[in-house]
Design a protein around this motif. Structure first.
Motif, PDB file in Angstrom:
ATOM      1  N   GLU A 117       0.824  -1.201   0.000  1.00 56.52           N
ATOM      2  CA  GLU A 117       0.000   0.000   0.000  1.00 56.52           C
ATOM      3  C   GLU A 117       0.862   1.256   0.000  1.00 56.52           C
ATOM      4  O   GLU A 117       0.567   2.234  -0.696  1.00 56.52           O
ATOM      5  CB  GLU A 117      -0.933   0.010   1.211  1.00 56.52           C
ATOM      6  N   ALA A 118       1.956   1.222   0.761  1.00 54.64           N
ATOM      7  CA  ALA A 118       2.874   2.359   0.801  1.00 54.64           C
ATOM      8  C   ALA A 118       3.527   2.587  -0.554  1.00 54.64           C
ATOM      9  O   ALA A 118       3.669   3.730  -1.015  1.00 54.64           O
ATOM     10  CB  ALA A 118       3.936   2.135   1.872  1.00 54.64           C
ATOM     11  N   ILE A 119       3.932   1.509  -1.208  1.00 54.68           N
ATOM     12  CA  ILE A 119       4.543   1.606  -2.532  1.00 54.68           C
ATOM     13  C   ILE A 119       3.569   2.219  -3.532  1.00 54.68           C
ATOM     14  O   ILE A 119       3.915   3.142  -4.281  1.00 54.68           O
ATOM     15  CB  ILE A 119       4.995   0.207  -3.010  1.00 54.68           C
ATOM     16  N   THR A 120       2.351   1.712  -3.507  1.00 50.90           N
ATOM     17  CA  THR A 120       1.328   2.217  -4.435  1.00 50.90           C
ATOM     18  C   THR A 120       1.035   3.684  -4.184  1.00 50.90           C
ATOM     19  O   THR A 120       0.901   4.475  -5.128  1.00 50.90           O
ATOM     20  CB  THR A 120       0.032   1.395  -4.298  1.00 50.90           C
ATOM     21  N   LEU A 121       0.955   4.069  -2.909  1.00 52.74           N
ATOM     22  CA  LEU A 121       0.651   5.456  -2.564  1.00 52.74           C
ATOM     23  C   LEU A 121       1.730   6.402  -3.072  1.00 52.74           C
ATOM     24  O   LEU A 121       1.430   7.452  -3.647  1.00 52.74           O
ATOM     25  CB  LEU A 121       0.492   5.598  -1.057  1.00 52.74           C
ATOM     26  N   LEU A 122       3.003   6.047  -2.871  1.00 54.15           N
ATOM     27  CA  LEU A 122       4.099   6.902  -3.341  1.00 54.15           C
ATOM     28  C   LEU A 122       4.052   7.038  -4.861  1.00 54.15           C
ATOM     29  O   LEU A 122       4.178   8.148  -5.406  1.00 54.15           O
ATOM     30  CB  LEU A 122       5.442   6.327  -2.905  1.00 54.15           C
ATOM     31  N   GLN A 123       3.860   5.933  -5.559  1.00 59.18           N
ATOM     32  CA  GLN A 123       3.798   5.986  -7.015  1.00 59.18           C
ATOM     33  C   GLN A 123       2.636   6.858  -7.490  1.00 59.18           C
ATOM     34  O   GLN A 123       2.778   7.663  -8.425  1.00 59.18           O
ATOM     35  CB  GLN A 123       3.658   4.574  -7.575  1.00 59.18           C
ATOM     36  N   GLN A 124       1.508   6.733  -6.834  1.00 61.18           N
ATOM     37  CA  GLN A 124       0.329   7.508  -7.223  1.00 61.18           C
ATOM     38  C   GLN A 124       0.520   8.998  -6.957  1.00 61.18           C
ATOM     39  O   GLN A 124       0.122   9.842  -7.760  1.00 61.18           O
ATOM     40  CB  GLN A 124      -0.907   6.983  -6.495  1.00 61.18           C
ATOM     41  N   ARG A 125       1.131   9.324  -5.815  1.00 60.98           N
ATOM     42  CA  ARG A 125       1.364  10.736  -5.505  1.00 60.98           C
ATOM     43  C   ARG A 125       2.239  11.385  -6.570  1.00 60.98           C
ATOM     44  O   ARG A 125       1.991  12.514  -7.001  1.00 60.98           O
ATOM     45  CB  ARG A 125       2.026  10.870  -4.133  1.00 60.98           C
ATOM     46  N   ILE A 126       3.276  10.688  -6.982  1.00 60.92           N
ATOM     47  CA  ILE A 126       4.173  11.223  -8.001  1.00 60.92           C
ATOM     48  C   ILE A 126       3.423  11.417  -9.322  1.00 60.92           C
ATOM     49  O   ILE A 126       3.556  12.450  -9.980  1.00 60.92           O
ATOM     50  CB  ILE A 126       5.389  10.300  -8.195  1.00 60.92           C
ATOM     51  N   GLN A 127       2.633  10.416  -9.687  1.00 63.25           N
ATOM     52  CA  GLN A 127       1.870  10.522 -10.930  1.00 63.25           C
ATOM     53  C   GLN A 127       0.864  11.672 -10.890  1.00 63.25           C
ATOM     54  O   GLN A 127       0.681  12.380 -11.889  1.00 63.25           O
ATOM     55  CB  GLN A 127       1.134   9.207 -11.207  1.00 63.25           C
ATOM     56  N   MET A 128       0.235  11.871  -9.748  1.00 60.41           N
ATOM     57  CA  MET A 128      -0.804  12.892  -9.646  1.00 60.41           C
ATOM     58  C   MET A 128      -0.263  14.314  -9.797  1.00 60.41           C
ATOM     59  O   MET A 128      -0.934  15.193 -10.317  1.00 60.41           O
ATOM     60  CB  MET A 128      -1.550  12.764  -8.319  1.00 60.41           C
ATOM     61  N   ILE A 129       0.959  14.552  -9.293  1.00 58.87           N
ATOM     62  CA  ILE A 129       1.503  15.915  -9.387  1.00 58.87           C
ATOM     63  C   ILE A 129       2.384  16.113 -10.613  1.00 58.87           C
ATOM     64  O   ILE A 129       2.823  17.233 -10.884  1.00 58.87           O
ATOM     65  CB  ILE A 129       2.288  16.305  -8.119  1.00 58.87           C
TER      66      ILE A 129
END
Length: 374
Positions: A117-129
């Protein structure tokens, strides 16, 4: 086309760990690393990354100074990593003031229930910004800095869990809401604002523009860890004419005072204006949750709430805003162009819940007009 990322941290172990997580996504690629702010500036100029991950505390040049210089030279979306301490929170807020878009704790276990979940969250945050073009804009009165986003976010399929459904390509939903320059004639007993990514700077911009004699109490829900909400409320209170405090059980809503929901907990508002803070359901994704607080306001204040959804990832606030609207309250949303992430405002706008879509720099003025504030 992959998103190019620059990883900046003085710890070789952390740089390697973050790089491995980023490179594990088919949409992301680490193109360079740096171990201090000075090296980061050189790498930004040389490689022109789409996103930068930045540590706050580093030798030679710290992260805050590096953010300031990068935003002056080559404005780039920056995700900060911070320790979950009061000092770390204060430094991270300084970095957001300087132009950084978002932040995450350095200890990933503090933001997720498991490693994946932590890995996915970091990847998603980067993609979103990644697709937000930002520029450094000094605020004249408070000295704060506002990152301005003006390009639609590209959404990849992996983001569907956090982002309202769309056509799978580009978020370009045109709001049908109108922007009025005169009061609607409605009366209100409370102003409620919900936000997430990009929210600290957005809230500062709005609240610092409100007068000391502001007519309504204000309820604030910002997705943020507990140590951060305490530091953030103190910062807002020192910069604003109104009073701002981290909400506590037993507080009674008063005009001209803003109550920030504490991180890691849920905030409810009773009919007599009394605040109740509780732990909430562990299964909930957001603590605090805009939906939870807005739902309590729908029950206690029915049609007397002016609610605003600001920049943020996901759709928290949509269900609570829907309940408020069903009771006759007014819902506004920040417009896409001024959002760091157009997730939460898009959710209420696309659902037809928001009656107005407003640029961030117009929100405070629009509030004062709506309340016929002198």
């Amino acid at each position: 086309m992959t998103i190019k990322v620059l990883v900046v941290d003085d710890s070789n172990f952390f740089r390697r760990r973050v790089s491995e997580i980023i490179n594990a996504s088919p949409y992301l690629e680490v193109i360079a690393t740096a171990n201090n702010g000075k090296e980061a500036i050189d790498m930004v100029v040389k490689h022109k990354p789409d996103v930068i991950t930045m540590d706050v505390e580093m030798p030679v040049m710290d992260g805050i100074t590096a953010v300031q210089k990068i935003m002056d030279l080559v404005p780039t979306p920056i995700l900060m990593f911070s320790s979950l301490t009061h000092q770390g929170a204060s430094a991270t807020l300084d970095a957001l003031d300087a132009g950084a878009c978002d932040f995450l704790p350095k200890k990933f276990e503090d933001i997720a229930r498991d490693k994946q979940e932590a890995i996915t969250l970091l990847q998603q945050r980067i993609q979103m910004i990644a697709r937000r073009r930002v520029q450094r804009v000094p605020e004249k009165k408070s000295g704060l800095v506002k990152p301005v986003a003006n390009v639609a976010t590209t959404i990849n399929p992996t983001l569907s869990r956090l982002q309202p459904k769309n056509d799978g390509h580009e978020v370009a939903i045109k709001s049908t809401a109108t922007h009025r320059n005169k009061a609607s004639g409605k009366s209100y007993n409370v102003l409620a604002i919900g936000t997430s990514t990009g929210g600290p700077v957005a809230l500062q911009k709005i609240l610092t523009a409100l007068p000391q004699n502001f007519k309504l109490p204000i309820v604030l829900v910002q997705h943020m860890p507990g140590t951060f909400t305490k530091a953030f409320s103190e910062r807002l209170n020192s910069n604003c004419k109104i009073t701002v405090k981290e909400a506590e059980t037993g507080d009674i809503l008063k005009p001209g005072c803003a109550y920030l929901a504490p991180g890691g907990k849920q905030m409810l508002i009773a009919a007599n204006g009394q605040i109740k803070i509780h732990e909430g359901n562990e299964a909930l994704n957001y603590k605090p949750s805009v939906d939870i607080t807005f739902a309590s306001l729908a029950k206690s204040y029915t049609n007397k709430v002016l609610a605003i959804i600001l920049t943020g990832m996901g759709a928290d606030g949509r269900d609570g805003a829907r309940l408020l609207k069903s009771k006759g309250s007014e819902i506004w949303a920040q417009d896409e162009a001024s959002c760091v992430v157009y997730g939460m405002p898009q959710a209420v706008t696309k659902a037809g819940i928001a009656t107005e879509s407003i640029a961030l720099d117009q929100v405070a003025k629009r509030i004062l007009v709506e309340l016929k504030h002198e």
